[in-house]
Structures are given as structure tokens and as C-alpha cells.
Design an enzyme around this catalytic site. Structure first.
Site, PDB file in Angstrom:
ATOM      1  N   LEU A 134       0.818  -1.205   0.000  1.00  7.57           N
ATOM      2  CA  LEU A 134       0.000   0.000   0.000  1.00  7.57           C
ATOM      3  C   LEU A 134       0.858   1.264   0.000  1.00  7.57           C
ATOM      4  CD1 LEU A 134      -2.794  -1.187   2.419  1.00  7.57           C
ATOM      5  CD2 LEU A 134      -2.990  -0.792  -0.045  1.00  7.57           C
ATOM      6  N   LYS A 135       2.017   1.219   0.641  1.00  2.00           N
ATOM      7  CA  LYS A 135       2.906   2.374   0.646  1.00  2.00           C
ATOM      8  C   LYS A 135       3.380   2.715  -0.761  1.00  2.00           C
ATOM      9  CE  LYS A 135       6.094   5.414   1.726  1.00  2.00           C
ATOM     10  NZ  LYS A 135       5.758   6.829   1.969  1.00  2.00           N
TER      11      LYS A 135
END
Length: 321
Positions: A166-167
């Protein structure tokens, strides 16, 4: 809890500073001795090595520039990992690599978390940044008090590796925003628009974004200083590309963005500030995209508040327990 912190760069120094500011017992280590000296002067303990920090601390946080750097540090720490120890990886890294290193930690009885941050260095400085955390729920509960001292909004993303996916997704989107803002601002300038008015028009419209409201300001100031460089942007969208490739997604936009970053790095150097990617278009048009009244760097003017866990939309609070 005694905490070790390894990596006092642009982001790590601010996260470690938040822990120190909020009264935690923090030992620090960095290859740059001046960085360590500065933290010792503020009340931190000087760490001798990654191995010593893992041996003497309950939790060790790493915030490093590359997966290779994280691996090198882990090889030093691993012999000191025992039951109850926690490794918290706050670097922007490869999900597969953090899973691999995490498995080495858990094999020795420790716990591993990938918990990268998102929201800009100015928010990391005030403890108002967002933090993703990938780990089992029991470990998340153990580290939540630390995370809420470093960040405002804390999201448990699932198993280890999920936070790193997700980062890099969010960094991909931020890069797309930066490149589109560069094109928009140069086009406004070329079309004869007043740049202060153009900035406000974008800000109050459907075209706005976090990147516009931060990086466009330092672009228009001329400092272009967002405490991030082109090589790091290229690394991050490269990690996003690897996630997509492993998942079999035929991306179209990201490969083009990687070409643009490669060209910017070839022209201006890999350590050039990332908002200066706009110079490619400034050079092509002979224009300078500047306007008065904008800050040279972003400062978070929100008061520091204790963080809290964010519950994903559509999930009841009990689903996170």
C-alpha cells in the site's frame, strides 16, 4: 519499552524525534555520526551497532534508504533476535523482501512489522503523519502505543508485506500527481495565466490533491524543496512496478513515469529535488514557473495530537479487534 532506532535521515530523524519528544527511551544508530550526536544531545542513548540495539532493546525500528540497506542491517541484528523482540521496518521497501526478512525474525521467536509512513516529511516532524502497519493483530496491539506517538492515523493493513504494497501504491499516485501538476503549471504559465490565481483555481477545484497543495507551493516558490529526491521517487515507483509485475497487471502509466524520472535524473542528477522534474518542461519552453507568496518549505501547522487507529470503510470496529 526500550526502543532502538536505526536510520536518522529525512524521515527517520523526525520519527525518532517524535518518540523522544513524547518521553520514550530511545537509542539511536546511523552511519552519520553527526546525526547520532545531535540525538544524544537531545537525550537519546548512543547505539553502538544494530546488533547491540537488538540485544538491548525490546523493539528496533529501521528507517533506511533501500531494501539492500535493510538486509545489511538485519544480518547484523538477526543473531540477537530472541523471543519477544520486535522488528519494525519503517523504510519504503519491497513487500517480498520485508516478508523474507520478517520470516527470519519470526523463526527466532521475534515479531516483525512493516510500518511505512505517508504524508510528507513536514507531517512526520510533528507526529501527524499516517502509518500503515502489516503484522498479526496481537503484534499490532503491542506496538500501537508507539505508532500513535509517531503518527496521527494508524491503519492495520493485514499480514506483513501488506503495508509495503500500500505504501508504494500511494507513492505511485503521488508521483503521478507531481508529474501532472508540473504539466498543468507549465501549461498555465505558457497560456498567460497568473500563477497565484492558477494555484488557487486548482486548489478549490476537482483537480486538487495533497501533492498540489504541498509540492506545487514549493515549485512556485522556486526552492523546490520537499525533502525528497529524484532517485528515491524512481526507487519507489520501481517497487510499485515490481508489485504490479508479480500480480500480472500490464501497467501503462507507470512505465512512462519511470522513463520521465530516468530522463530527469540524466539531466539534473539523481540527488536533485524531486519537484524539479518540472525543469524538463521549463527548459523545453524557456519558461520559469514561479509566483510570489509561497513558502520555501512545507511546515505542518496542525497541533500534535495523539494518534488513533483508522478502521477501514465497510468494516465494523470489531473486525479490527
Amino acid at each position: 519499552m526500550k526502543i532502538g532506532f536505526i536510520g536518522l535521515g529525512n524521515v527517520g530523524s523526525k520519527l525518532a524525534g517524535s518518540l523522544l519528544r513524547n518521553g520514550h527511551d530511545v537509542s539511536v544508530h546511523d552511519l552519520n555520526g553527526d546525526f547520532v550526536d545531535g540525538f544524544v544531545a537531545r537525550g537519546a542513548t548512543r547505539g553502538e551497532s544494530p546488533a547491540q540495539l537488538m540485544r538491548d532493546c525490546e523493539a528496533v525500528i529501521t528507517c533506511l534508504p533501500s531494501p539492500a540497506a535493510s538486509d545489511a542491517v538485519m544480518q547484523q541484528m538477526l543473531p540477537e533476535v530472541t523471543a519477544g523482540k520486535i522488528w519494525m521496518e519503517m523504510s519504503t521497501t519491497d513487500a517480498a523482501e520485508v516478508k523474507r526478512l520478517g520470516a527470519l525474525v519470526t523463526e527466532r521467536g521475534g515479531a516483525a512489522v512493516d510500518c511505512p509512513v505517508s504524508g510528507g516529511c513536514h507531517r512526520a516532524d510533528t507526529g501527524n503523519i499516517a502509518i500503515f502497519a502489516g503484522c498479526d493483530r496481537a503484534t499490532f496491539e503491542r506496538i500501537l502505543p508507539l505508532l500513535t506517538r509517531m503518527g496521527r492515523r494508524i491503519l492495520h493493513t493485514g499480514e506483513i508485506g501488506s503495508a509495503s504494497v500500500l505504501k508504494v501504491v500511494t507513492n505511485y499516485l503521488a508521483t503521478a500527481n507531481l508529474l501532472s501538476c508540473a504539466e498543468a503549471l507549465v501549461t498555465c504559465k505558457a497560456a498567460g495565466m497568473d500563477m497565484n490565481t492558477a494555484y488557487e483555481a486548482i486548489k478549490i477545484s476537482s483537480g486538487t490533491s495533497f501533492v498540489h497543495e504541498t509540492e506545487s507551493q514549493v515549485i512556485l516558490n522556486g526552492s523546490r524543496d520537499i525533502s525528497f529526491t529524484m532517485d528515491l521517487v524512481k526507487k519507489d515507483i520501481g517497487l510499485f512496478q515490481e508489485v504490479a509485475d508479480r500480480a500480472g497487471v500490464p501497467l501503462e502509466i507507470n512505465p512512462l513515469m519511470m522513463q520521465i524520472l530516468d530522463d530527469g535524473i540524466a539531466r539534473y542528477g539523481e540527488r536533485e529535488l524531486s519537484p524539479n522534474i518540472i525543469r524538463r518542461l521549463e527548459d523545453a519552453t524557456g519558461l520559469q514557473v514561479l509566483a510570489p507568496g509561497f513558502p520555501a518549505e512545507m511546515v505542518d501547522d496542525e497541533p500534535e495530537e495523539e494518534g488513533y487507529e483508522v478502521i477501514p470503510t465497510g468494516k465494523p470496529a470489531t473486525a479490527a479487534e
